[in-house]
Write a protein that holds these residues in place. Structure first.
Motif, PDB file in Angstrom:
ATOM      1  N   CYS A 164     -13.804  20.511 -13.018  1.00 42.49           N
ATOM      2  CA  CYS A 164     -15.026  21.056 -12.430  1.00 42.49           C
ATOM      3  C   CYS A 164     -16.132  20.013 -12.432  1.00 42.49           C
ATOM      4  CB  CYS A 164     -15.462  22.293 -13.202  1.00 42.49           C
ATOM      5  SG  CYS A 164     -14.195  23.585 -13.157  1.00 42.49           S
ATOM      6  N   GLY A 165     -16.754  19.830 -11.268  1.00 40.56           N
ATOM      7  CA  GLY A 165     -17.798  18.829 -11.110  1.00 40.56           C
ATOM      8  C   GLY A 165     -17.608  18.057  -9.817  1.00 40.56           C
ATOM      9  N   GLU A 166     -18.265  16.901  -9.724  1.00 37.26           N
ATOM     10  CA  GLU A 166     -18.244  16.088  -8.508  1.00 37.26           C
ATOM     11  C   GLU A 166     -17.257  14.931  -8.641  1.00 37.26           C
ATOM     12  OE1 GLU A 166     -22.851  16.881  -7.020  1.00 37.26           O
ATOM     13  OE2 GLU A 166     -22.365  15.040  -8.143  1.00 37.26           O
ATOM     14  N   TRP A 167     -16.484  14.718  -7.564  1.00 39.41           N
ATOM     15  CA  TRP A 167     -15.479  13.655  -7.492  1.00 39.41           C
ATOM     16  C   TRP A 167     -15.683  12.874  -6.200  1.00 39.41           C
ATOM     17  CZ3 TRP A 167     -11.338  13.434 -11.175  1.00 39.41           C
ATOM     18  CH2 TRP A 167     -11.294  14.507 -12.069  1.00 39.41           C
ATOM     19  N   ASN A 168     -15.342  11.601  -6.217  1.00 39.66           N
ATOM     20  CA  ASN A 168     -15.354  10.813  -4.990  1.00 39.66           C
ATOM     21  C   ASN A 168     -13.966  10.277  -4.688  1.00 39.66           C
ATOM     22  OD1 ASN A 168     -18.470  10.783  -5.225  1.00 39.66           O
ATOM     23  ND2 ASN A 168     -18.060   9.629  -3.345  1.00 39.66           N
ATOM     24  N   VAL A 169     -13.620  10.339  -3.401  1.00 34.45           N
ATOM     25  CA  VAL A 169     -12.306   9.914  -2.917  1.00 34.45           C
ATOM     26  C   VAL A 169     -12.522   9.046  -1.680  1.00 34.45           C
ATOM     27  CG1 VAL A 169     -10.114  10.696  -1.952  1.00 34.45           C
ATOM     28  CG2 VAL A 169     -11.212  12.012  -3.767  1.00 34.45           C
ATOM     29  N   ALA A 170     -11.742   7.991  -1.538  1.00 38.58           N
ATOM     30  CA  ALA A 170     -11.830   7.135  -0.352  1.00 38.58           C
ATOM     31  C   ALA A 170     -10.472   7.070   0.329  1.00 38.58           C
ATOM     32  CB  ALA A 170     -12.297   5.729  -0.730  1.00 38.58           C
ATOM     33  N   PHE A 171     -10.495   6.938   1.659  1.00 41.49           N
ATOM     34  CA  PHE A 171      -9.257   6.703   2.396  1.00 41.49           C
ATOM     35  C   PHE A 171      -9.560   5.912   3.661  1.00 41.49           C
ATOM     36  CE2 PHE A 171     -10.763  10.994   3.366  1.00 41.49           C
ATOM     37  CZ  PHE A 171     -10.790  11.026   4.751  1.00 41.49           C
ATOM     38  N   LEU A 172      -8.512   5.226   4.153  1.00 42.50           N
ATOM     39  CA  LEU A 172      -8.611   4.433   5.372  1.00 42.50           C
ATOM     40  C   LEU A 172      -8.030   5.226   6.540  1.00 42.50           C
ATOM     41  CD1 LEU A 172      -7.452   0.880   4.186  1.00 42.50           C
ATOM     42  CD2 LEU A 172      -9.757   1.854   4.172  1.00 42.50           C
ATOM     43  N   ILE A 173      -8.698   5.144   7.678  1.00 41.11           N
ATOM     44  CA  ILE A 173      -8.178   5.690   8.928  1.00 41.11           C
ATOM     45  C   ILE A 173      -7.869   4.486   9.813  1.00 41.11           C
ATOM     46  CG2 ILE A 173      -8.630   7.189  10.899  1.00 41.11           C
ATOM     47  CD1 ILE A 173     -10.729   8.603   9.121  1.00 41.11           C
ATOM     48  N   LYS A 174      -6.576   4.222  10.027  1.00 43.38           N
ATOM     49  CA  LYS A 174      -6.147   3.011  10.735  1.00 43.38           C
ATOM     50  C   LYS A 174      -5.821   3.320  12.190  1.00 43.38           C
ATOM     51  CE  LYS A 174      -4.253   0.576   6.709  1.00 43.38           C
ATOM     52  NZ  LYS A 174      -3.054  -0.102   6.157  1.00 43.38           N
ATOM     53  N   GLU A 175      -6.197   2.390  13.068  1.00 41.10           N
ATOM     54  CA  GLU A 175      -5.898   2.499  14.495  1.00 41.10           C
ATOM     55  C   GLU A 175      -4.682   1.636  14.839  1.00 41.10           C
ATOM     56  OE1 GLU A 175      -9.360   2.561  17.451  1.00 41.10           O
ATOM     57  OE2 GLU A 175     -10.111   1.380  15.771  1.00 41.10           O
ATOM     58  N   TRP A 176      -3.806   2.176  15.676  1.00 39.63           N
ATOM     59  CA  TRP A 176      -2.608   1.458  16.096  1.00 39.63           C
ATOM     60  C   TRP A 176      -2.512   1.482  17.620  1.00 39.63           C
ATOM     61  CZ3 TRP A 176       0.369  -0.788  12.242  1.00 39.63           C
ATOM     62  CH2 TRP A 176       0.096  -0.354  10.932  1.00 39.63           C
ATOM     63  N   ARG A 177      -2.259   0.308  18.215  1.00 37.41           N
ATOM     64  CA  ARG A 177      -2.065   0.199  19.655  1.00 37.41           C
ATOM     65  C   ARG A 177      -0.831  -0.670  19.919  1.00 37.41           C
ATOM     66  NH1 ARG A 177      -7.153  -1.443  23.284  1.00 37.41           N
ATOM     67  NH2 ARG A 177      -7.852   0.511  22.288  1.00 37.41           N
TER      68      ARG A 177
END
Length: 369
Positions: free
Chosen positions: A214-227
């Motif tokens: 219980c409380g505040e959490w931080n999460v990071a993620f990458l959104i990658k582009e593919w061509r």
């Protein structure tokens, strides 16, 4: 004099406790071959004494600009959304890492020790390559601030839409701080079952936060582009999740008539999504995605009377919608838990589900020799 210094530092520490960065990301838009518009969006603690009318944006070519805030809005309890826009002309083709660093994160983030003295850092990779053609970053349609409850499955989806039709993938990342380095002591959220990110759909699933979460959490993620099988860029999203303990609420359920379909251009689509709530709380059922952003011929929702809550996706497809990548519609069901007891706490819970629509060109008709 010593007493005055003690009082000053004590007062400063109280102000600092409100500091200040919760979440954010950097996106960009290509205007001409080497000319770009970049947008920084941050979510900050409204009650903080710290405010940033400008931020420093590094363009990845050893230059930086002070970019001004163009919009500020309250988007929740003690949450302010800030939007900054800057423009830059690159000298040549290349790979550039746009980044922004700002002191400090808000205090008390569980999985970032000493978060109040840790920088908030976000980064986006931009590639200028004439052989790949013009490229804009994905647009993220859902904000990076969410809440959940212990012992209930938490879900988030960024609602990423790529205006160029590029394929997207998702990858968990470590939150970064001073100098772009991983936050010291960072750890991923603890779960009773699992914590994961679907690399294809972008569904972030925390199943289930335990009672010590219980409380505040931080999460990071990458959104990658593919061509054409080539990675041509990414966005780093750093988001904040608030978990409440002992919530008297259960997650709603969402059912789609289909999750994947293929239609011929010119087909008028009508597809249904239905949401129910185990506690019989009111439900808000919404949808986002590329089909709603096209003009003309954008998609729209119609409603059937509850209960249960049902939305019909309506979309008149045309040949302009033909592309290799499917069009993704992200449905979101959020319940509304009545919580009159002070202090006011948002115990609303959400669930997401994707629907992928592939639009193909019409088949040849009336052949004649």
């Amino acid at each position: 004099m010593k007493k005055l210094l003690i009082i000053f530092f004590g007062f400063y520490s109280l102000i600092a406790q409100a500091t200040h960065n919760r979440a954010g990301e950097i996106t960009y838009r290509q205007i001409s071959l080497f000319y770009y518009e970049a947008t920084i969006v941050t979510y900050t603690k409204t009650s903080s004494a710290i405010d940033r009318p400008v931020l420093e944006l590094h363009w990845g070519d050893n230059t930086f600009d002070t970019v001004s805030r163009v919009n500020q809005a309250s988007v929740g309890t003690d949450i302010t959304k800030n939007t900054y826009i800057g423009y830059h002309n690159y000298a040549a083709a290349g790979i550039y890492k746009l980044h922004c660093e700002d002191m400090n994160r808000n205090g008390g983030v569980i999985n970032i020790p000493n978060s109040i003295n840790t920088s908030f850092y976000i980064e986006t990779l931009l590639q200028i390559n004439p052989f790949l053609g013009f490229n804009n970053s994905p647009v993220l349609l859902n904000p990076p601030i969410d809440q959940g409850c212990s012992n209930q499955t938490f879900m988030h989806n960024a609602g990423a839409f790529d205006p160029d039709g590029d394929s997207l993938s998702y990858e968990l990342f470590i939150c970064r701080g001073n100098g772009g380095l991983p936050c010291p002591g960072y750890s991923f959220p603890t779960a009773t079952v699992s914590f994961s990110l679907d690399s294809i759909t972008g569904d972030l699933r925390w199943q289930n936060p335990n009672s010590i979460a219980c409380g505040e959490w931080n999460v990071a993620f990458l959104i990658k582009e593919w061509r054409n099988g080539v990675n041509i860029g990414y966005i780093e999203r750093d988001m904040q999740i608030t978990i409440y303990c002992n919530c008297p609420n259960n997650t709603p359920q969402l059912n789609l008539v289909t999750t994947d379909t293929c239609v011929e251009a010119g087909t008028f689509i009508t597809l249904a999504a239905t949401a129910t709530d185990p506690d019989n709380n009111p439900i808000s059922l919404t949808a986002s995605g590329g089909p709603f952003l096209i003009t003309p011929d954008s998609a729209y929702l119609t409603t059937t009377p509850p209960p249960p809550t049902t939305k019909i996706l309506n979309w008149q497809t045309t040949c302009n919608h033909v592309r290799k990548a499917p069009w993704t519609v992200l449905f979101k069901a959020e319940d509304s838990y009545p919580n009159p007891a002070p202090p006011p706490t948002n115990y609303n819970l959400v669930v997401f589900q994707n629907m992928n629509i592939t639009v193909v060109a019409p088949a040849p008709k009336n052949p004649a020799a």
